[in-house]
Design an enzyme around this catalytic site. Structure first.
Site, PDB file in Angstrom:
ATOM      1  N   ARG A 124      30.779  65.301  40.374  1.00 27.58           N
ATOM      2  CA  ARG A 124      31.135  64.761  39.398  1.00 27.58           C
ATOM      3  C   ARG A 124      32.345  64.492  39.468  1.00 27.58           C
ATOM      4  NH1 ARG A 124      29.809  70.779  38.637  1.00 27.58           N
ATOM      5  NH2 ARG A 124      28.013  70.565  36.930  1.00 27.58           N
ATOM      6  N   LYS A 146      36.141  49.842  34.991  1.00 27.72           N
ATOM      7  CA  LYS A 146      34.929  49.771  34.511  1.00 27.72           C
ATOM      8  C   LYS A 146      34.056  49.533  35.809  1.00 27.72           C
ATOM      9  CE  LYS A 146      35.023  47.421  30.627  1.00 27.72           C
ATOM     10  NZ  LYS A 146      34.817  46.632  29.227  1.00 27.72           N
ATOM     11  N   GLU A 188      36.577  33.677  36.105  1.00 26.31           N
ATOM     12  CA  GLU A 188      37.446  34.956  35.129  1.00 26.31           C
ATOM     13  C   GLU A 188      39.082  35.111  35.102  1.00 26.31           C
ATOM     14  OE1 GLU A 188      36.022  37.583  33.723  1.00 26.31           O
ATOM     15  OE2 GLU A 188      34.355  38.061  34.597  1.00 26.31           O
ATOM     16  N   LYS A 230      45.524  41.536  33.588  1.00 22.69           N
ATOM     17  CA  LYS A 230      44.737  42.699  33.660  1.00 22.69           C
ATOM     18  C   LYS A 230      45.553  43.776  33.285  1.00 22.69           C
ATOM     19  CE  LYS A 230      40.396  44.834  34.255  1.00 22.69           C
ATOM     20  NZ  LYS A 230      38.844  43.997  34.736  1.00 22.69           N
ATOM     21  N   GLU A 240      38.868  50.773  25.881  1.00 19.73           N
ATOM     22  CA  GLU A 240      38.227  49.347  25.612  1.00 19.73           C
ATOM     23  C   GLU A 240      38.143  49.965  23.610  1.00 19.73           C
ATOM     24  OE1 GLU A 240      35.938  47.073  27.085  1.00 19.73           O
ATOM     25  OE2 GLU A 240      34.580  47.600  25.160  1.00 19.73           O
ATOM     26  N   ARG A 244      41.654  46.156  24.485  1.00 24.18           N
ATOM     27  CA  ARG A 244      40.588  45.696  26.094  1.00 24.18           C
ATOM     28  C   ARG A 244      39.572  44.272  25.454  1.00 24.18           C
ATOM     29  NH1 ARG A 244      39.709  48.823  30.863  1.00 24.18           N
ATOM     30  NH2 ARG A 244      38.572  47.987  32.058  1.00 24.18           N
ATOM     31  N   ASN A 248      36.830  41.001  27.335  1.00 18.74           N
ATOM     32  CA  ASN A 248      35.255  40.131  27.455  1.00 18.74           C
ATOM     33  C   ASN A 248      35.121  38.407  26.496  1.00 18.74           C
ATOM     34  OD1 ASN A 248      32.276  42.475  26.114  1.00 18.74           O
ATOM     35  ND2 ASN A 248      33.820  42.740  27.811  1.00 18.74           N
ATOM     36  N   HIS A 251      31.761  36.704  27.284  1.00 14.35           N
ATOM     37  CA  HIS A 251      31.147  37.659  28.197  1.00 14.35           C
ATOM     38  C   HIS A 251      29.737  38.116  27.414  1.00 14.35           C
ATOM     39  CE1 HIS A 251      33.595  38.147  30.520  1.00 14.35           C
ATOM     40  NE2 HIS A 251      33.265  39.219  31.428  1.00 14.35           N
ATOM     41  N   HIS A 255      26.834  37.660  29.501  1.00 13.77           N
ATOM     42  CA  HIS A 255      25.645  38.724  29.813  1.00 13.77           C
ATOM     43  C   HIS A 255      24.445  38.433  28.782  1.00 13.77           C
ATOM     44  CE1 HIS A 255      29.219  41.987  29.894  1.00 13.77           C
ATOM     45  NE2 HIS A 255      28.902  40.826  31.393  1.00 13.77           N
ATOM     46  N   HIS A 269      27.626  35.404  37.941  1.00 14.46           N
ATOM     47  CA  HIS A 269      28.145  36.656  36.299  1.00 14.46           C
ATOM     48  C   HIS A 269      29.301  35.802  35.832  1.00 14.46           C
ATOM     49  CE1 HIS A 269      30.296  38.639  33.483  1.00 14.46           C
ATOM     50  NE2 HIS A 269      31.433  38.775  34.049  1.00 14.46           N
TER      51      HIS A 269
HETATM   52  N1  LIG Z   1      34.037  45.761  36.753  1.00 11.15           N
HETATM   53  C1  LIG Z   1      34.547  45.093  35.936  1.00 11.15           C
HETATM   54  O1  LIG Z   1      35.826  44.804  34.991  1.00 11.15           O
HETATM   55  C2  LIG Z   1      33.760  43.602  36.310  1.00 11.15           C
HETATM   56  C3  LIG Z   1      35.192  42.223  35.588  1.00 11.15           C
HETATM   57  C4  LIG Z   1      34.564  41.519  35.983  1.00 11.15           C
HETATM   58  C5  LIG Z   1      33.220  41.447  36.764  1.00 11.15           C
HETATM   59  N2  LIG Z   1      31.721  42.060  37.574  1.00 11.15           N
HETATM   60  C6  LIG Z   1      31.045  42.510  38.134  1.00 11.15           C
HETATM   61  O2  LIG Z   1      31.615  42.082  38.467  1.00 11.15           O
HETATM   62  C7  LIG Z   1      30.655  41.233  39.835  1.00 11.15           C
HETATM   63  C8  LIG Z   1      30.132  40.050  40.090  1.00 11.15           C
HETATM   64  O3  LIG Z   1      31.048  40.093  41.139  1.00 11.15           O
HETATM   65  P1  LIG Z   1      31.131  38.917  42.411  1.00 11.15           P
HETATM   66  O4  LIG Z   1      31.059  37.652  41.382  1.00 11.15           O
HETATM   67  O5  LIG Z   1      31.884  39.454  43.161  1.00 11.15           O
HETATM   68  O6  LIG Z   1      29.644  38.393  43.038  1.00 11.15           O
HETATM   69  P2  LIG Z   1      28.912  39.775  44.324  1.00 11.15           P
HETATM   70  O7  LIG Z   1      29.537  41.003  44.650  1.00 11.15           O
HETATM   71  O8  LIG Z   1      27.510  39.508  44.567  1.00 11.15           O
HETATM   72  O9  LIG Z   1      29.550  38.366  45.491  1.00 11.15           O
HETATM   73  C9  LIG Z   1      28.647  37.239  45.350  1.00 11.15           C
HETATM   74  C10 LIG Z   1      28.775  37.021  46.424  1.00 11.15           C
HETATM   75  O10 LIG Z   1      29.559  36.851  46.872  1.00 11.15           O
HETATM   76  C11 LIG Z   1      29.241  37.069  49.225  1.00 11.15           C
HETATM   77  N3  LIG Z   1      30.521  37.630  49.637  1.00 11.15           N
HETATM   78  C12 LIG Z   1      31.012  38.587  49.545  1.00 11.15           C
HETATM   79  N4  LIG Z   1      32.144  38.641  49.606  1.00 11.15           N
HETATM   80  C13 LIG Z   1      32.630  37.365  50.576  1.00 11.15           C
HETATM   81  C14 LIG Z   1      33.238  37.226  51.490  1.00 11.15           C
HETATM   82  N5  LIG Z   1      34.270  36.892  51.332  1.00 11.15           N
HETATM   83  N6  LIG Z   1      32.872  35.733  52.487  1.00 11.15           N
HETATM   84  C15 LIG Z   1      31.469  35.250  51.831  1.00 11.15           C
HETATM   85  N7  LIG Z   1      30.603  35.612  51.181  1.00 11.15           N
HETATM   86  C16 LIG Z   1      31.226  36.862  50.273  1.00 11.15           C
HETATM   87  C17 LIG Z   1      28.034  38.367  48.999  1.00 11.15           C
HETATM   88  O11 LIG Z   1      27.564  38.672  49.223  1.00 11.15           O
HETATM   89  C18 LIG Z   1      27.458  37.468  47.702  1.00 11.15           C
HETATM   90  O12 LIG Z   1      26.402  36.621  47.459  1.00 11.15           O
HETATM   91  C19 LIG Z   1      28.829  41.315  38.298  1.00 11.15           C
HETATM   92  O13 LIG Z   1      27.506  42.104  38.100  1.00 11.15           O
HETATM   93  C20 LIG Z   1      29.887  41.738  36.818  1.00 11.15           C
HETATM   94  O14 LIG Z   1      29.793  42.099  36.008  1.00 11.15           O
HETATM   95  C21 LIG Z   1      32.455  43.825  36.552  1.00 11.15           C
HETATM   96  O1  LIG Z   2      37.948  44.777  32.708  1.00 12.99           O
HETATM   97  C1  LIG Z   2      37.042  44.697  31.425  1.00 12.99           C
HETATM   98  O2  LIG Z   2      37.610  45.761  30.106  1.00 12.99           O
HETATM   99  C2  LIG Z   2      36.398  43.752  31.271  1.00 12.99           C
HETATM  100  O3  LIG Z   2      35.077  43.004  29.944  1.00 12.99           O
HETATM  101  C3  LIG Z   2      35.888  42.531  32.419  1.00 12.99           C
HETATM  102  C4  LIG Z   2      34.807  41.439  32.133  1.00 12.99           C
HETATM  103  O4  LIG Z   2      35.394  40.202  33.297  1.00 12.99           O
HETATM  104  C5  LIG Z   2      33.679  41.896  33.255  1.00 12.99           C
HETATM  105  O5  LIG Z   2      32.762  41.608  33.136  1.00 12.99           O
HETATM  106  C6  LIG Z   2      33.281  43.823  33.055  1.00 12.99           C
HETATM  107  O6  LIG Z   2      32.233  44.426  33.035  1.00 12.99           O
HETATM  108  C7  LIG Z   2      31.967  43.459  31.653  1.00 12.99           C
HETATM  109  O7  LIG Z   2      32.588  44.710  30.444  1.00 12.99           O
HETATM  110  P1  LIG Z   2      31.470  45.030  29.389  1.00 12.99           P
HETATM  111  O8  LIG Z   2      31.809  46.557  29.070  1.00 12.99           O
HETATM  112  O9  LIG Z   2      30.743  44.213  28.840  1.00 12.99           O
HETATM  113  O10 LIG Z   2      29.967  45.823  30.503  1.00 12.99           O
HETATM  114 ZN   LIG Z   3      33.721  39.478  33.825  1.00 17.72          ZN
END
Ligand SMILES: NC(=O)c1ccc[n+]([C@@H]2O[C@H](COP(=O)([O-])OP(=O)(O)OC[C@H]3O[C@@H](n4cnc5c(N)ncnc54)[C@H](O)[C@@H]3O)[C@@H](O)[C@H]2O)c1
Ligand SMILES: O=C(O)C(=O)C[C@@H](O)[C@H](O)[C@H](O)COP(=O)(O)O
Ligand SMILES: [Zn+2]
Length: 369
Positions: A124, A146, A188, A230, A240, A244, A248, A251, A255, A269
């Protein structure tokens, strides 16, 4: 000691600091030790990142008297899925992670989103610490809480809000990142300029190529500015309910394109977000909200950064109706109406529920070509 910048995220009882600097991984143990009730933890990472950074991290933890067990998952967007979540939860339980323990997410946005979600439902709710290793995760995904996974119906549709206790963004780890992943993360960064900071956008027009080339000072400025932007939005609207959603920008389109391409290497992404931002500006122009000159500047920086600006730039065939069907699953839909992030100008975005579907469709069709 590393010369790092601290960006605070002031969320009351859930407040935390983001450390940004080159060399932070080597001092991770010292930063993490004060958060631990007992000197042990679990690191969750993926194959590519672990090959580079698991040893230095465990060495730094050991120096601080912390023992670590590692769980290594496959790399790539496919890991943000129910099967990998189930495997991860099961391995965390096998490792007897207790409610007061900390779990470390070492990797990009995929690992951060997945581990954050697993931590939020394990017993939990267990605390987690983000050690982001991609440009995208350092400027965006490690901040704000998120978390989640993708499903057939859409991107991040299963998830939770779960803030990390600490973020250690070692910009030195970006030296091993592929050029494609660097560009995807840069999308981003551009987003923060486009959504609310015209001066930062100007700076990116001049200095974007240095950020992409890995220049240490430019990278540091881009990461710190993005984290400040951010954090400012997240502390105002953690869950959100309003503002917030500006984070997006791009996105809703991005998405939908990621879902259509199967959450795969066909479209990262950040690439989807880049193209989505170009489409959001096209739509803003079509609806009479934004001058074409601003949309042209946005598209020019995105394209110059090696990112797509038209759906026709992507491999494969796309259909406007199929994309709109995905958009209708977006989390910003309210009473069946889609919410869009539009722009009056570069640095001046706003939310709108008044987008006629016919205009949306014609913008998509023009981009499909
Ligand atoms: N939670 C949020 O607020 C938020 C915001 C933006 C994106 N996201 C999510 O993040 C994800 C994309 O993240 P990403 O672009 O980091 O992708 P990822 O985690 O897949 O990393 C991209 C690639 O880089 C490689 N890699 C990672 N670090 C490395 C390093 N230092 N050196 C060499 N290779 C490395 C990984 O193995 C992968 O192949 C998506 O799923 C997206 O939805 C979430
Ligand atoms: O943190 C946020 O809020 C964002 O929207 C950041 C985005 O870059 C990120 O990709 C996020 O995961 C998208 O959110 P979602 O709620 O549309 O899934
Ligand atoms: Zn994003």
């Amino acid at each position: 000691m590393t010369d790092s910048t601290i960006v605070p995220v002031e969320l009351g009882a859930r407040r935390y600091d983001i450390y940004v600097g080159a060399g932070l991984l080597a001092e991770a143990g010292r930063h993490i030790r004060p958060f631990l009730k007992r000197p042990q933890l679990v690191i969750v990472s993926e194959e590519t990142v672990a090959a580079h950074y698991l040893k230095p991290l465990t060495a730094s933890l050991a120096e601080a008297g912390i023992s670590a067990r590692a769980i290594i998952l496959p790399a790539g967007e496919g890991s943000k899925s129910f099967p990998t979540l189930e495997r991860l939860l099961s391995e965390l339980l096998d490792a007897e992670v207790e409610r007061n323990d900390k779990v470390i997410a070492l990797g990009g946005g995929v690992i951060g989103d997945l581990v954050g979600f697993a931590a939020s439902i394990l017993r939990r709710g267990v605390d987690f610490i983000q050690i982001p290793t991609t440009l995208l995760s350092q400027v965006d995904s490690s901040v704000g809480g998120k978390t989640g996974i993708n499903v057939r119906q859409g991107k991040n549709l299963i998830g939770s809000f779960h803030q990390p206790r600490l973020v250690l963004a070692d910009t030195g780890t970006l030296s091993t990142l592929s050029p494609r992943d660097r560009r995807a993360g840069f999308a981003e960064v551009i987003k923060y300029g486009l959504l609310g900071d015209a001066a930062f956008f100007d700076w990116l027009e001049t200095n974007g190529s240095s950020v992409l080339a890995g220049d240490a000072a430019a990278l540091n400025h881009a990461v710190v500015t993005s984290c400040h932007a951010k954090a400012a939005i997240v502390i105002e609207d953690e869950r959100e309910t309003g503002r917030r959603a500006l984070l997006n920008l791009g996105h809703t389109f991005g998405h939908a394109l990621e879902a259509e391409t199967g959450y795969s290497d066909r479209l990262l992404h950040g690439e989807g977000v880049a193209l989505g931002m170009a489409l959001a500006f096209d739509l803003s122009v079509a609806l009479g909200h934004c001058p074409e000159a601003d949309a042209a500047r946005a598209r020019a920086l995105i394209a110059r950064s090696g990112l797509p600006v038209r759906i026709a730039d992507l491999d494969g065939r796309f259909n406007a109706d199929a994309l709109i069907a995905h958009m209708k699953q977006d989390k910003k839909v309210e009473a069946g109406t889609m919410t869009f992030v539009l722009a009056h100008a570069i640095g001046d975005s706003f939310l709108s529920r008044e987008v006629p579907e016919q205009v949306l469709k014609s913008v998509l069709e023009a981009s499909i070509g």
